[in-house]
Design a protein around this motif. Structure first.
Motif, short mmCIF file in Angstrom:
data_model
loop_
_atom_site.label_atom_id
_atom_site.label_comp_id
_atom_site.label_asym_id
_atom_site.label_seq_id
_atom_site.Cartn_x
_atom_site.Cartn_y
_atom_site.Cartn_z
N GLY A 10 -28.65 -81.30 14.03
CA GLY A 10 -29.35 -81.98 12.94
C GLY A 10 -28.52 -83.10 12.34
O GLY A 10 -29.03 -84.22 12.09
N ILE A 11 -27.25 -82.85 12.12
CA ILE A 11 -26.37 -83.88 11.55
C ILE A 11 -26.26 -85.07 12.51
O ILE A 11 -26.40 -86.23 12.11
N ALA A 12 -26.05 -84.78 13.78
CA ALA A 12 -25.90 -85.86 14.75
C ALA A 12 -27.19 -86.68 14.88
O ALA A 12 -27.15 -87.89 15.11
N GLY A 13 -28.33 -85.99 14.69
CA GLY A 13 -29.62 -86.68 14.80
C GLY A 13 -29.76 -87.80 13.79
O GLY A 13 -30.47 -88.78 14.03
N ASN A 14 -29.08 -87.67 12.66
CA ASN A 14 -29.18 -88.69 11.60
C ASN A 14 -27.90 -89.51 11.46
O ASN A 14 -27.76 -90.25 10.49
N CYS A 15 -26.99 -89.35 12.39
CA CYS A 15 -25.68 -90.01 12.20
C CYS A 15 -25.64 -91.37 12.90
O CYS A 15 -25.87 -91.45 14.11
N LEU A 32 -21.85 -91.00 19.19
CA LEU A 32 -21.64 -91.61 20.51
C LEU A 32 -21.36 -90.47 21.49
O LEU A 32 -20.42 -89.69 21.29
N LEU A 33 -22.17 -90.36 22.50
CA LEU A 33 -22.03 -89.26 23.46
C LEU A 33 -20.69 -89.34 24.18
O LEU A 33 -20.32 -90.40 24.70
N ASP A 34 -19.99 -88.23 24.22
CA ASP A 34 -18.68 -88.18 24.88
C ASP A 34 -18.86 -88.14 26.40
O ASP A 34 -19.97 -88.02 26.92
N GLU A 54 -28.02 -79.23 23.41
CA GLU A 54 -28.71 -80.39 22.84
C GLU A 54 -27.77 -81.57 22.98
O GLU A 54 -26.67 -81.56 22.43
N GLU A 55 -28.17 -82.59 23.70
CA GLU A 55 -27.24 -83.68 23.97
C GLU A 55 -26.73 -84.33 22.67
O GLU A 55 -25.55 -84.56 22.50
N ARG A 56 -27.68 -84.64 21.77
CA ARG A 56 -27.27 -85.28 20.52
C ARG A 56 -26.83 -84.21 19.54
O ARG A 56 -27.63 -83.62 18.79
N SER A 57 -25.57 -83.95 19.52
CA SER A 57 -24.98 -82.92 18.67
C SER A 57 -23.57 -83.38 18.31
O SER A 57 -22.89 -84.01 19.13
#
Lengths: 244, 71
Positions: B29-34, B38-40, B49-52
């Motif tokens: 959830g945090i990454a979804g709005n950040c 940037l994906l490592d 979940e990729e966006r985390s």
């Protein structure tokens, strides 16, 4: 002859990845026809606030079969590559070990395990490399990547540490495939459950989203599990593989 | 502003995630709005979940959790 190549600390917060650097070095060795390279593995080292890692403190290692005459050029070119292409502010290190010339692998393996438990200094790494007669060199910045580069080789030599770089490409997520097909169409050497059961050829596995393999007993293993109460084997998730 | 439900400052003044290493839903959830996410590199991804935050290049792992280097 068989060699182990370890590298570490080629990235910074914004760019680079040691796995990608290692893949470039593998490509260089094979393009030059110096030899053939085998699986690239990632090894987790200690997470501690006093260690100057970028974000995950892992190192990479691969093995290669080369002609002895190509050893020196390989070391020179790999070092040059790390100096030219590592991310600004990184501290790259390179380790090359000739298997047949290493008299005491136990010392190197013990060192690998130590780097998971305590803070090691660059001086300790160089001291051990000198004692064992293995190549260890720094290629920019503070050069502290030598600690992990040496550790990567030690941990690879355990035959029981690390995940292989990259993902397997078999079939779409959700597909069911038997073990014999997995073994014949990928670099996987065994399909094994988390508690050590080795699946036979006709057993079936449901593929997950990300197919990663680990190094166990010197083999490239695809790990599987059964959900609580379930009968179907499924490939492990990245969460299951966290500690490999 | 730092949301104290999810973050706290460690002894070095760095912003550390309170959820530890397996609190998947808030981290996604945090990454979804950040804006900094940037994906490592693929080898360093741990969350399904990729966006985390757990998969973000700007997280620095600690033994129990991670520090966000953009907060």
């Amino acid at each position: 002859m068989k060699i182990y190549v370890g590298i570490d600390d080629t990235d910074n917060i914004d760019q680079g990845a040691t796995g990608i650097s290692a893949k470039h070095i593998i490509k260089m060795i094979e393009n030059q026809r110096w030899g053939s390279c085998q699986g690239l593995t990632r090894h987790q080292l200690l997470l501690h606030p006093a260690i100057a890692y970028t974000s995950h403190n892992s190192s990479m290692c691969f093995t290669a079969d080369i002609e002895a005459a190509y050893l020196e050029p390989l070391i020179e070119e790999a070092g040059r590559f790390l100096e030219r292409y590592s991310a600004p502010g990184s501290d790259p290190g390179l380790c090359v070990v000739i298997e047949e010339q290493l008299q005491d692998a136990a010392d190197l393996i013990a060192y690998g395990y130590e780097t998971k438990k305590r803070i090691i200094t660059k001086e300790e790494a160089f001291r051990l490399a000198r004692k064992l007669g293995v190549h260890l060199s720094e290629h920019g910045g503070t050069g502290i990547g030598v600690i992990g580069a040496l550790a990567g080789v030690g941990l690879r030599m355990t035959n029981n540490d690390g995940r292989f770089q990259g993902r397997l490409k078999l079939k779409a997520p959700g597909a069911i495939i038997n073990v014999a097909e997995i073994l014949s169409s990928s670099p996987v050497e065994k399909v094994q459950s988390l508690d050590g059961y080795i699946l036979h050829g006709q057993e079936e596995v449901r593929l997950g989203n990300k197919l990663k393999t680990v190094l166990l007993e010197g083999k490239r293993i695809l790990l599987v599990y059964r959900r609580a109460g379930g009968l179907e084997w499924e490939t492990c998730t990245t969460v299951h593989l966290e500690h490999y | 502003m730092m949301d104290i439900a999810f973050w706290s400052k460690n002894e070095r003044g760095q912003v550390q995630f309170n959820g530890g290493r397996h609190d998947w839903v808030p981290a996604a959830g945090i990454a979804g709005n950040c804006p900094h996410f940037l994906l490592d590199d693929e080898d360093e991804l741990v969350a399904e979940e990729e966006r985390s935050c757990y998969n973000c290049r700007f997280r620095r792992w600690t033994d129990r959790s991670f520090i966000c280097m953009k907060r």
